[in-house]
Design a protein around this motif. Structure first.
Motif, PDB file in Angstrom:
ATOM      1  N   LYS A   4       0.883  -1.103   0.039  1.00 59.57           N
ATOM      2  CA  LYS A   4      -0.014  -0.125   0.004  1.00 59.57           C
ATOM      3  C   LYS A   4       0.908   1.436  -0.104  1.00 59.57           C
ATOM      4  O   LYS A   4       2.172   1.171   0.485  1.00 59.57           O
ATOM      5  CB  LYS A   4      -0.943   0.089   1.309  1.00 59.57           C
ATOM      6  N   ALA A   5       0.312   2.388  -0.502  1.00 66.34           N
ATOM      7  CA  ALA A   5       1.235   3.346  -0.649  1.00 66.34           C
ATOM      8  C   ALA A   5       0.606   4.878  -0.512  1.00 66.34           C
ATOM      9  O   ALA A   5      -0.454   4.818  -0.357  1.00 66.34           O
ATOM     10  CB  ALA A   5       1.692   3.623  -2.218  1.00 66.34           C
ATOM     11  N   ILE A   6       1.267   5.967  -0.215  1.00 66.36           N
ATOM     12  CA  ILE A   6       1.092   7.189  -0.036  1.00 66.36           C
ATOM     13  C   ILE A   6       1.727   7.924  -1.142  1.00 66.36           C
ATOM     14  O   ILE A   6       2.861   7.889  -1.181  1.00 66.36           O
ATOM     15  CB  ILE A   6       1.498   7.870   1.456  1.00 66.36           C
ATOM     16  N   PHE A   7       0.851   8.333  -2.132  1.00 65.27           N
ATOM     17  CA  PHE A   7       1.340   9.032  -3.322  1.00 65.27           C
ATOM     18  C   PHE A   7       1.512  10.457  -2.687  1.00 65.27           C
ATOM     19  O   PHE A   7       0.286  11.131  -2.258  1.00 65.27           O
ATOM     20  CB  PHE A   7       0.411   8.823  -4.507  1.00 65.27           C
ATOM     21  N   LEU A   8       2.214  11.276  -3.039  1.00 64.92           N
ATOM     22  CA  LEU A   8       2.556  12.548  -2.691  1.00 64.92           C
ATOM     23  C   LEU A   8       2.980  13.614  -3.707  1.00 64.92           C
ATOM     24  O   LEU A   8       4.028  13.276  -4.395  1.00 64.92           O
ATOM     25  CB  LEU A   8       3.955  12.559  -1.454  1.00 64.92           C
ATOM     26  N   ASP A   9       1.995  14.312  -3.755  1.00 66.51           N
ATOM     27  CA  ASP A   9       2.627  15.773  -4.791  1.00 66.51           C
ATOM     28  C   ASP A   9       3.893  16.321  -4.108  1.00 66.51           C
ATOM     29  O   ASP A   9       4.171  16.324  -2.815  1.00 66.51           O
ATOM     30  CB  ASP A   9       1.449  16.656  -4.697  1.00 66.51           C
ATOM     31  N   PHE A 116      -0.328   4.605 -11.922  1.00 67.28           N
ATOM     32  CA  PHE A 116      -0.572   3.285 -12.600  1.00 67.28           C
ATOM     33  C   PHE A 116       0.726   2.854 -12.652  1.00 67.28           C
ATOM     34  O   PHE A 116       1.114   1.520 -12.558  1.00 67.28           O
ATOM     35  CB  PHE A 116      -1.175   3.446 -13.921  1.00 67.28           C
ATOM     36  N   ARG A 117       1.651   3.503 -13.443  1.00 68.50           N
ATOM     37  CA  ARG A 117       3.031   2.997 -13.616  1.00 68.50           C
ATOM     38  C   ARG A 117       3.774   2.771 -11.979  1.00 68.50           C
ATOM     39  O   ARG A 117       4.493   1.654 -12.211  1.00 68.50           O
ATOM     40  CB  ARG A 117       3.934   4.348 -14.172  1.00 68.50           C
ATOM     41  N   ALA A 118       3.702   3.549 -11.186  1.00 71.54           N
ATOM     42  CA  ALA A 118       4.221   3.286  -9.834  1.00 71.54           C
ATOM     43  C   ALA A 118       3.609   1.864  -9.194  1.00 71.54           C
ATOM     44  O   ALA A 118       4.422   1.256  -8.781  1.00 71.54           O
ATOM     45  CB  ALA A 118       4.173   4.459  -8.866  1.00 71.54           C
ATOM     46  N   ALA A 119       2.399   1.788  -9.442  1.00 70.01           N
ATOM     47  CA  ALA A 119       1.668   0.547  -8.954  1.00 70.01           C
ATOM     48  C   ALA A 119       2.140  -0.480  -9.628  1.00 70.01           C
ATOM     49  O   ALA A 119       2.507  -1.636  -8.925  1.00 70.01           O
ATOM     50  CB  ALA A 119       0.153   0.808  -9.127  1.00 70.01           C
ATOM     51  N   HIS A 120       2.503  -0.634 -10.674  1.00 64.26           N
ATOM     52  CA  HIS A 120       2.994  -1.777 -11.463  1.00 64.26           C
ATOM     53  C   HIS A 120       4.476  -2.101 -11.183  1.00 64.26           C
ATOM     54  O   HIS A 120       4.852  -3.339 -10.834  1.00 64.26           O
ATOM     55  CB  HIS A 120       3.077  -1.450 -13.046  1.00 64.26           C
TER      56      HIS A 120
END
Length: 198
Positions: A4-9, A116-120
């Motif tokens: 699981k991730a926190i995507f940060l601007d 999506f790229r990061a998730a992959h």
């Protein structure tokens, strides 16, 4: 098991927003981010930056300059015992001066391509992840990727053009506050609930 991730601007969320800055000496962490990031990391979240970098397309700096930005961010976070798991950026801008970078893309927020790229690449379960940013394009990108989204309401969003995907699941004043919301949110807000807020 998937991560699981926190995507940060980046600009205006993780660090103060200095337009088109790539000088590492001017990069510092925003106030009220360290404790929250530590708590999120301790709960098993990967920390991943998702950033639009139109300055490349506009010719303000070369794409390779972003390497020193990534290095500086890694160093700042490491000094606080925080690990950055990914640094993803979009160098494109439709009206950019460089033909190489002015094409339409699926990675410039509010499009969700970078998530999506990061998730992959990082084996991330987007449904268990969050996007945190300071404008509604960040919120929309997160929702379009299947994440929940939080708006840092610090004045950087000025247009407030609303659609259902641009309604944040929470509005907060800092990353630390966002972390508290994330760690205390047990029910996933439904699409219909966001629709009611329009």
């Amino acid at each position: 098991m998937m991560n699981k991730a926190i995507f940060l601007d980046k600009d205006g969320t993780l660090i103060p927003d200095i337009p088109y800055n790539v000088n590492p000496e001017l990069i510092r962490l925003e106030k009220n981010v360290v404790d929250g990031l530590r708590k999120l990391e301790s709960e098993g979240y990967l920390l991943v930056i998702i950033s639009n970098q139109a300055g490349v397309a506009k010719g303000y700096f070369p794409e390779k300059a972003l390497l020193q930005v990534e290095t500086r961010l890694n160093s700042l976070l490491k000094s606080e015992d925080i690990k950055l798991s990914g640094f993803y950026y979009c160098p494109h801008y439709p009206g950019g001066g460089s033909t190489k970078y002015q094409s339409s893309c699926d990675c410039r927020k509010p499009k969700p391509g970078l998530l999506f790229r990061a998730a992959h690449e990082l084996n991330i379960d987007l449904s268990r992840s969050w996007m945190i940013g300071d404008i509604l394009n960040d919120v929309e990108a997160g929702h379009l990727a299947g994440c929940r989204s939080i708006l840092i309401d610090n004045g950087n969003e000025t247009e407030w053009i609303m659609t259902v995907d641009r309604v944040p699941d929470h509005k907060v004043s800092s990353v630390n506050e966002a972390a508290e919301k994330i760690l205390n949110t047990f029910e996933i807000p439904k699409y219909e609930q966001r629709l009611e807020q329009l």
